[in-house]
Scaffold this motif. Sequence first.
Motif, short mmCIF file in Angstrom:
data_model
loop_
_atom_site.label_atom_id
_atom_site.label_comp_id
_atom_site.label_asym_id
_atom_site.label_seq_id
_atom_site.Cartn_x
_atom_site.Cartn_y
_atom_site.Cartn_z
N GLY A 151 -5.29 9.22 -2.05
CA GLY A 151 -5.23 8.56 -0.75
C GLY A 151 -4.66 7.77 -1.12
N ALA A 152 -4.82 6.67 -0.44
CA ALA A 152 -4.04 4.82 -0.51
C ALA A 152 -3.88 4.63 -1.83
CB ALA A 152 -3.86 3.81 0.67
N ILE A 153 -2.91 4.44 -2.48
CA ILE A 153 -2.95 3.21 -3.67
C ILE A 153 -3.23 1.86 -3.26
CG2 ILE A 153 -2.27 2.99 -5.58
CD1 ILE A 153 -1.37 5.97 -5.85
N HIS A 154 -3.40 0.93 -2.95
CA HIS A 154 -3.50 -0.51 -3.29
C HIS A 154 -2.74 -1.25 -4.39
CE1 HIS A 154 -5.33 -0.15 0.32
NE2 HIS A 154 -6.05 0.33 0.26
N LEU A 155 -1.46 -1.78 -4.12
CA LEU A 155 -0.34 -2.71 -5.24
C LEU A 155 -0.14 -4.18 -4.81
CD1 LEU A 155 2.32 -0.12 -5.17
CD2 LEU A 155 -0.15 -0.46 -6.72
N LEU A 156 -0.15 -5.10 -6.13
CA LEU A 156 0.37 -6.11 -5.87
C LEU A 156 1.91 -6.42 -6.76
CD1 LEU A 156 -2.26 -8.74 -7.21
CD2 LEU A 156 -1.43 -8.45 -4.46
N VAL A 157 2.84 -6.70 -5.71
CA VAL A 157 3.77 -6.66 -6.17
C VAL A 157 4.87 -7.61 -6.65
CG1 VAL A 157 6.59 -5.13 -6.07
CG2 VAL A 157 4.95 -4.39 -5.10
N GLY A 158 4.79 -8.42 -7.87
CA GLY A 158 5.32 -9.22 -8.03
C GLY A 158 7.09 -9.20 -8.26
N THR A 182 0.81 -1.16 0.02
CA THR A 182 -0.35 -0.03 0.37
C THR A 182 0.53 1.02 -0.17
OG1 THR A 182 -1.96 -1.06 1.33
CG2 THR A 182 -1.83 1.34 1.30
N ALA A 183 0.76 1.73 -0.85
CA ALA A 183 0.97 3.80 -0.49
C ALA A 183 0.19 4.47 -0.73
CB ALA A 183 1.65 3.30 -2.35
N PRO A 184 0.77 5.34 0.93
CA PRO A 184 -0.12 5.15 1.47
C PRO A 184 -0.36 7.13 1.65
CG PRO A 184 1.88 5.69 2.86
CD PRO A 184 2.09 5.05 1.49
N ASP A 185 0.86 7.34 0.46
CA ASP A 185 0.84 8.64 -0.31
C ASP A 185 0.57 9.61 -0.97
OD1 ASP A 185 2.64 7.34 -0.72
OD2 ASP A 185 4.26 9.03 -0.11
N VAL A 234 -2.04 -2.48 -9.50
CA VAL A 234 -2.56 -1.49 -8.86
C VAL A 234 -4.29 -2.30 -8.81
CG1 VAL A 234 -4.32 0.62 -8.68
CG2 VAL A 234 -1.63 0.63 -9.68
N LEU A 235 -4.63 -1.96 -7.44
CA LEU A 235 -5.58 -3.41 -6.78
C LEU A 235 -6.60 -2.36 -6.66
CD1 LEU A 235 -5.13 -6.29 -4.78
CD2 LEU A 235 -5.28 -6.19 -6.81
N GLY A 236 -6.29 -0.76 -5.82
CA GLY A 236 -7.51 0.12 -5.98
C GLY A 236 -6.80 1.10 -5.81
N HIS A 237 -7.12 2.52 -6.05
CA HIS A 237 -7.07 3.85 -5.17
C HIS A 237 -8.51 4.27 -5.98
CE1 HIS A 237 -7.35 4.89 -9.93
NE2 HIS A 237 -7.04 4.44 -9.89
N ARG A 238 -7.79 6.30 -5.60
CA ARG A 238 -8.95 7.29 -5.34
C ARG A 238 -8.40 8.08 -6.43
NH1 ARG A 238 -11.52 8.04 0.18
NH2 ARG A 238 -9.11 8.10 0.89
#
Length: 211
Positions: A107-114, A100-103, A126-130
Motif C-alpha cells: 500500500g501507500a508509503i507516507h514520507l517527509l522529504v526535506g 506519498t508513494a502509492p505503489d 517514513v511517517l507510515g507504511h504497511r
Amino acid sequence: MLPEISRSMLKNALVLGLFAIGTVGSVALLQQGTATRIAAAEREAQVRALAEILPAGSYDNHLLDNRIELNAPELGHRSPQSAYLALKGEQPSALILPVTAPDGYSGAIHLLVGIFADGRLAGVRVLGHRETPGLGDKIELAKSDWVRSFEGKSLNNPGEDGWAVKKDRGEFDQFAGATITPRAVVKAVHGALRYFDKHRAQLLGLAEDEQ
C-alpha cells in the motif's frame, strides 16, 4: 398518599438531574483538558519528526508556524497537505514536503522529504507504511540506515538513470527479498525533487531575481 409520592418523585428527579448536569460538566472539562494535552503532545511529536530531517543550525524558526498549504497531486496527494518552510535569518533555507508513494508492496508509503534551498536533499523520513516486517520495513530509520542514502543527493546527483534501485541499474540499494518497497520510495523522492525544482521560487517565496 399521592401528593407525597409525587413530591418524592420530583425530589428524586431533581437529584438525578443535578447529578447528570454535574457529571456532564466534569466529563466536558476532562475532555477539554485531555484534548489540550493531546494537541500539545502531537505538536511536540511533529516538531521532533521535522527536526530529525534538517540538521541543527540550518534553520532558526518554528517549522510548525511556517506552513505552506499545497494542492499537489504530483506528490501523491488527493487533498491539500502542509509543507514546512525552514528559515535562517529570515531567509528560506529548506522546505519539508509531505510525499506519498502509492505503489509500495502493501500500500501507500507516507514520507517527509526535506530539501535545502539549493536543491540538495536534507533528509527523508517514513511517517507510515504497511510493508512486510523484516523486509520492506527497512525503509524505517529505526530498522536500517537505508533512508540516509538520500542525504546530499539532488535532481542531478545522481543523473536521471541513477534514480532507481540497483536491480533497475540505478544507484540505490534494494533489500534482500524486497525490491518493490525501496523502488517505490526512490521514485517518490525523485518526484519530490522534480516538483521542488519546478516550483522552487513559489515554494520558497523568492522573487524572480532570486531564483
